[in-house]
Design a protein around this motif. Structure first.
Motif, PDB file in Angstrom:
ATOM      1  N   GLU A 118      -3.447  -2.656  11.403  1.00  0.00           N
ATOM      2  CA  GLU A 118      -3.388  -1.302  10.838  1.00  0.00           C
ATOM      3  C   GLU A 118      -4.258  -1.181   9.590  1.00  0.00           C
ATOM      4  O   GLU A 118      -5.044  -0.244   9.451  1.00  0.00           O
ATOM      5  CB  GLU A 118      -1.937  -0.930  10.507  1.00  0.00           C
ATOM      6  CG  GLU A 118      -1.790   0.420   9.823  1.00  0.00           C
ATOM      7  CD  GLU A 118      -2.191   1.599  10.698  1.00  0.00           C
ATOM      8  OE1 GLU A 118      -2.574   2.642  10.121  1.00  0.00           O
ATOM      9  OE2 GLU A 118      -2.132   1.502  11.940  1.00  0.00           O
ATOM     10  N   TYR A 119      -4.130  -2.122   8.664  1.00  0.00           N
ATOM     11  CA  TYR A 119      -4.899  -2.005   7.421  1.00  0.00           C
ATOM     12  C   TYR A 119      -6.382  -2.287   7.632  1.00  0.00           C
ATOM     13  O   TYR A 119      -7.222  -1.659   6.991  1.00  0.00           O
ATOM     14  CB  TYR A 119      -4.288  -2.856   6.309  1.00  0.00           C
ATOM     15  CG  TYR A 119      -3.073  -2.157   5.743  1.00  0.00           C
ATOM     16  CD1 TYR A 119      -3.207  -0.981   5.009  1.00  0.00           C
ATOM     17  CD2 TYR A 119      -1.800  -2.623   5.998  1.00  0.00           C
ATOM     18  CE1 TYR A 119      -2.092  -0.310   4.533  1.00  0.00           C
ATOM     19  CE2 TYR A 119      -0.685  -1.956   5.528  1.00  0.00           C
ATOM     20  CZ  TYR A 119      -0.846  -0.800   4.786  1.00  0.00           C
ATOM     21  OH  TYR A 119       0.260  -0.123   4.324  1.00  0.00           O
ATOM     22  N   LEU A 120      -6.726  -3.176   8.534  1.00  0.00           N
ATOM     23  CA  LEU A 120      -8.150  -3.381   8.830  1.00  0.00           C
ATOM     24  C   LEU A 120      -8.754  -2.117   9.441  1.00  0.00           C
ATOM     25  O   LEU A 120      -9.887  -1.739   9.116  1.00  0.00           O
ATOM     26  CB  LEU A 120      -8.340  -4.578   9.765  1.00  0.00           C
ATOM     27  CG  LEU A 120      -8.150  -5.949   9.118  1.00  0.00           C
ATOM     28  CD1 LEU A 120      -8.183  -7.040  10.178  1.00  0.00           C
ATOM     29  CD2 LEU A 120      -9.191  -6.207   8.041  1.00  0.00           C
ATOM     30  N   TYR A 129      -6.690  -1.610   0.549  1.00  0.00           N
ATOM     31  CA  TYR A 129      -6.732  -0.233   1.029  1.00  0.00           C
ATOM     32  C   TYR A 129      -6.369   0.733  -0.104  1.00  0.00           C
ATOM     33  O   TYR A 129      -7.029   1.752  -0.315  1.00  0.00           O
ATOM     34  CB  TYR A 129      -5.789  -0.057   2.217  1.00  0.00           C
ATOM     35  CG  TYR A 129      -5.723   1.363   2.704  1.00  0.00           C
ATOM     36  CD1 TYR A 129      -6.825   1.952   3.330  1.00  0.00           C
ATOM     37  CD2 TYR A 129      -4.583   2.124   2.526  1.00  0.00           C
ATOM     38  CE1 TYR A 129      -6.776   3.270   3.771  1.00  0.00           C
ATOM     39  CE2 TYR A 129      -4.525   3.432   2.967  1.00  0.00           C
ATOM     40  CZ  TYR A 129      -5.627   4.000   3.579  1.00  0.00           C
ATOM     41  OH  TYR A 129      -5.579   5.307   4.006  1.00  0.00           O
ATOM     42  N   ARG A 130      -5.338   0.421  -0.847  1.00  0.00           N
ATOM     43  CA  ARG A 130      -4.914   1.264  -1.973  1.00  0.00           C
ATOM     44  C   ARG A 130      -6.051   1.390  -2.990  1.00  0.00           C
ATOM     45  O   ARG A 130      -6.349   2.472  -3.484  1.00  0.00           O
ATOM     46  CB  ARG A 130      -3.660   0.661  -2.609  1.00  0.00           C
ATOM     47  CG  ARG A 130      -3.042   1.502  -3.707  1.00  0.00           C
ATOM     48  CD  ARG A 130      -1.730   0.885  -4.173  1.00  0.00           C
ATOM     49  NE  ARG A 130      -0.737   0.866  -3.117  1.00  0.00           N
ATOM     50  CZ  ARG A 130       0.109   1.865  -2.860  1.00  0.00           C
ATOM     51  NH1 ARG A 130       0.074   2.958  -3.575  1.00  0.00           N
ATOM     52  NH2 ARG A 130       0.977   1.760  -1.879  1.00  0.00           N
ATOM     53  N   ILE A 131      -6.711   0.288  -3.303  1.00  0.00           N
ATOM     54  CA  ILE A 131      -7.824   0.308  -4.259  1.00  0.00           C
ATOM     55  C   ILE A 131      -8.975   1.155  -3.733  1.00  0.00           C
ATOM     56  O   ILE A 131      -9.579   1.928  -4.476  1.00  0.00           O
ATOM     57  CB  ILE A 131      -8.266  -1.130  -4.591  1.00  0.00           C
ATOM     58  CG1 ILE A 131      -7.192  -1.817  -5.437  1.00  0.00           C
ATOM     59  CG2 ILE A 131      -9.625  -1.151  -5.293  1.00  0.00           C
ATOM     60  CD1 ILE A 131      -7.320  -3.310  -5.527  1.00  0.00           C
ATOM     61  N   ALA A 132      -9.260   1.038  -2.443  1.00  0.00           N
ATOM     62  CA  ALA A 132     -10.338   1.837  -1.847  1.00  0.00           C
ATOM     63  C   ALA A 132     -10.038   3.325  -1.969  1.00  0.00           C
ATOM     64  O   ALA A 132     -10.940   4.125  -2.257  1.00  0.00           O
ATOM     65  CB  ALA A 132     -10.545   1.444  -0.385  1.00  0.00           C
ATOM     66  N   THR A 133      -8.775   3.711  -1.791  1.00  0.00           N
ATOM     67  CA  THR A 133      -8.436   5.130  -1.920  1.00  0.00           C
ATOM     68  C   THR A 133      -8.530   5.577  -3.377  1.00  0.00           C
ATOM     69  O   THR A 133      -8.955   6.700  -3.651  1.00  0.00           O
ATOM     70  CB  THR A 133      -7.036   5.451  -1.354  1.00  0.00           C
ATOM     71  OG1 THR A 133      -6.029   4.784  -2.107  1.00  0.00           O
ATOM     72  CG2 THR A 133      -6.944   5.085   0.119  1.00  0.00           C
ATOM     73  N   TYR A 150      -3.631   8.546  -1.463  1.00  0.00           N
ATOM     74  CA  TYR A 150      -2.730   7.511  -0.943  1.00  0.00           C
ATOM     75  C   TYR A 150      -2.001   6.759  -2.047  1.00  0.00           C
ATOM     76  O   TYR A 150      -0.826   6.464  -1.940  1.00  0.00           O
ATOM     77  CB  TYR A 150      -3.519   6.519  -0.068  1.00  0.00           C
ATOM     78  CG  TYR A 150      -2.680   5.331   0.391  1.00  0.00           C
ATOM     79  CD1 TYR A 150      -1.842   5.437   1.497  1.00  0.00           C
ATOM     80  CD2 TYR A 150      -2.737   4.111  -0.267  1.00  0.00           C
ATOM     81  CE1 TYR A 150      -1.071   4.365   1.930  1.00  0.00           C
ATOM     82  CE2 TYR A 150      -1.978   3.034   0.158  1.00  0.00           C
ATOM     83  CZ  TYR A 150      -1.167   3.173   1.258  1.00  0.00           C
ATOM     84  OH  TYR A 150      -0.405   2.108   1.678  1.00  0.00           O
ATOM     85  N   HIS A 151      -2.689   6.444  -3.106  1.00  0.00           N
ATOM     86  CA  HIS A 151      -2.142   5.563  -4.143  1.00  0.00           C
ATOM     87  C   HIS A 151      -1.025   6.190  -4.973  1.00  0.00           C
ATOM     88  O   HIS A 151      -0.388   5.511  -5.749  1.00  0.00           O
ATOM     89  CB  HIS A 151      -3.258   5.066  -5.052  1.00  0.00           C
ATOM     90  CG  HIS A 151      -3.864   6.134  -5.898  1.00  0.00           C
ATOM     91  ND1 HIS A 151      -4.794   7.018  -5.381  1.00  0.00           N
ATOM     92  CD2 HIS A 151      -3.667   6.475  -7.174  1.00  0.00           C
ATOM     93  CE1 HIS A 151      -5.166   7.849  -6.339  1.00  0.00           C
ATOM     94  NE2 HIS A 151      -4.493   7.551  -7.425  1.00  0.00           N
ATOM     95  N   ARG A 152      -0.781   7.461  -4.852  1.00  0.00           N
ATOM     96  CA  ARG A 152       0.207   8.119  -5.715  1.00  0.00           C
ATOM     97  C   ARG A 152       1.617   7.962  -5.206  1.00  0.00           C
ATOM     98  O   ARG A 152       1.906   7.865  -4.087  1.00  0.00           O
ATOM     99  CB  ARG A 152      -0.141   9.602  -5.848  1.00  0.00           C
ATOM    100  CG  ARG A 152      -1.466   9.733  -6.550  1.00  0.00           C
ATOM    101  CD  ARG A 152      -1.776  11.154  -6.864  1.00  0.00           C
ATOM    102  NE  ARG A 152      -3.174  11.144  -7.321  1.00  0.00           N
ATOM    103  CZ  ARG A 152      -4.015  12.073  -7.071  1.00  0.00           C
ATOM    104  NH1 ARG A 152      -3.659  13.143  -6.401  1.00  0.00           N
ATOM    105  NH2 ARG A 152      -5.246  12.003  -7.514  1.00  0.00           N
TER     106      ARG A 152
END
Length: 145
Positions: A22-24, A132-136, A143-145
């Motif tokens: 999923e994350y990839l 993924y969080r860092i990319a967003t 996403y990160h919120r």
């Protein structure tokens, strides 16, 4: 920056296979994130394979004895590396008995996902989620919120 995740062994547990896939899949839209599995074994053998596989890259060793960083701090570090012109980073997840001192010494960062010792399949999913969080965050997405 290209990101390479090198991990000893392949996920065998269903949650790890699903979470990794999923994350990839999510990360594909944010750049180059490659997962490489190496043969599991002793700490010495795996650490040597991790060193060889990450040659010429910025090395981030995942180890519970490492620096404790929150997502914002890690985002700042990655942004700083990108500004310095770092082209490739490797995130290294080792054998069940940990990394050798030699590998930790050759790391650019030894990062603890948690003060707890995490099973390597769980550590892989947590690492991918954080990337993924860092990319967003870098794209200004919610996403990160």
């Amino acid at each position: 920056m290209k990101h390479q995740i090198i991990v000893a062994g392949k996920p065998a547990l269903a949650y790890a296979k699903t979470g990794t896939a999923e994350y990839l899949k999510r990360l594909k839209r944010y750049g180059s994130y490659d997962l490489k599995h190496i043969k599991d074994g002793s700490s010495e053998d795996v650490s040597q394979r991790l060193l060889e596989g990450s040659e010429g890259t910025l090395r981030i060793v995942m180890d519970e004895r490492g620096e404790s960083l929150n997502t914002a701090q890690l985002t700042k570090k990655i942004n700083a590396w990108e500004m310095r012109g770092v082209k490739r980073a490797s995130y290294l997840i080792g054998a069940s008995d940990g990394h050798t001192e030699e590998l930790r010494q050759q790391a650019d960062l030894v990062w603890a996902l948690s003060p707890l010792t995490l099973q390597h399949e769980l550590a892989l999913v947590v690492l991918l989620e954080q990337l993924y969080r860092i990319a967003t965050i870098q794209r200004g997405e919610p996403y990160h919120r």
